[in-house]
Scaffold this motif. Structure first.
Motif, mmCIF file in Angstrom:
data_model
loop_
_atom_site.group_PDB
_atom_site.id
_atom_site.type_symbol
_atom_site.label_atom_id
_atom_site.label_comp_id
_atom_site.label_asym_id
_atom_site.label_seq_id
_atom_site.Cartn_x
_atom_site.Cartn_y
_atom_site.Cartn_z
ATOM 1 N N GLN A 14 45.380 2.423 25.541
ATOM 2 C CA GLN A 14 44.512 1.243 25.572
ATOM 3 C C GLN A 14 45.346 -0.018 25.345
ATOM 4 O O GLN A 14 45.681 -0.379 24.227
ATOM 5 N N LYS A 15 45.668 -0.705 26.432
ATOM 6 C CA LYS A 15 46.542 -1.877 26.427
ATOM 7 C C LYS A 15 45.775 -3.134 26.041
ATOM 8 O O LYS A 15 44.665 -3.356 26.482
ATOM 9 N N PRO A 38 44.511 5.822 19.573
ATOM 10 C CA PRO A 38 43.237 6.441 19.208
ATOM 11 C C PRO A 38 43.178 6.945 17.769
ATOM 12 O O PRO A 38 42.135 7.387 17.314
ATOM 13 N N TYR A 76 47.983 0.376 15.639
ATOM 14 C CA TYR A 76 48.455 -0.266 16.860
ATOM 15 C C TYR A 76 49.897 0.155 17.111
ATOM 16 O O TYR A 76 50.668 0.356 16.176
ATOM 17 N N PHE A 116 49.227 -1.927 22.012
ATOM 18 C CA PHE A 116 48.290 -0.907 22.459
ATOM 19 C C PHE A 116 47.497 -0.450 21.237
ATOM 20 O O PHE A 116 48.046 -0.368 20.137
ATOM 21 N N ARG A 117 46.228 -0.168 21.445
ATOM 22 C CA ARG A 117 45.406 0.384 20.372
ATOM 23 C C ARG A 117 45.438 1.892 20.517
ATOM 24 O O ARG A 117 44.942 2.448 21.505
ATOM 25 N N GLN A 154 50.048 2.734 30.314
ATOM 26 C CA GLN A 154 48.722 2.529 30.920
ATOM 27 C C GLN A 154 48.351 3.708 31.810
ATOM 28 O O GLN A 154 47.216 4.182 31.786
#
Length: 177
Positions: free
Chosen positions: A121-122, A145, A149, A142-143, A116
């Protein structure tokens, strides 16, 4: 034991990303991975080699392939393609073709906080699984970029299924330094 002669285990998992350099940078910066191998491009401008080999459009080009190694497990092979029929949508886990890569961590709270802090992106979590055969594990997705995932998973005291499993799952805790 498997029915495939000589099968030993997972060597790597492959994912296609929009930009291999950007995905490698993310894996190195956020997860501390290294990148020991890169090669490409590959194409067949007139024949069907790429289609026959990989079941993709015959004019698809594998622009770059690069492996990242994170810890002591198998590598993640990153592919960057260009293709006339390329689908650029982000597949959710529930979609056909959905995917994720899971990394075992010793301390999930510390690992989640670190990711984080680095801007990952959690999603919801860490979630402790308390019932069923997977009880004992904690997870957090997490997603990334680059269209997939990444999951962090930890089960420092094992999982409930182990009490009665005839064949245990591979356990990254056995791969200790």
């Amino acid at each position: 034991m498997t029915s495939v002669p000589g099968l030993l285990g997972v060597d790597h998992a492959g994912i296609t990303v929009p930009s291999v350099p950007a995905a490698v940078e993310w894996f190195e910066r956020v997860l501390g991975c290294s990148s020991p191998l890169a090669f490409g491009p590959f194409s067949d401008p007139t024949g069907t080699f790429i289609q026959d080999l990989l079941d993709v459009h015959p004019r698809a080009v594998v622009e770059r392939i690069q492996h990242v190694r994170c810890g002591d497990g198998p590598s993640v092979e990153l592919f960057q393609y260009s293709s006339p029929d390329q689908d650029r949508t982000f597949r959710r886990n529930s979609d056909y073709g959905g995917k994720h890569v899971a990394f075992y961590v010793r301390h999930i709270d510390k690992a989640v906080a670190r990711m984080q802090a680095l801007g990952a992106q959690k999603l919801l979590g860490p979630l402790a699984v308390t019932d069923g055969p997977a009880a004992g594990q904690s997870i957090n997705y997490f997603r990334a970029p680059f269209g997939t995932y990444v999951e962090l998973i930890s089960y420092p005291k094992g999982m409930a299924y182990e009490a009665s499993a005839a064949i245990p799952l591979w356990d990254p805790r056995d791969n200790r330094p």
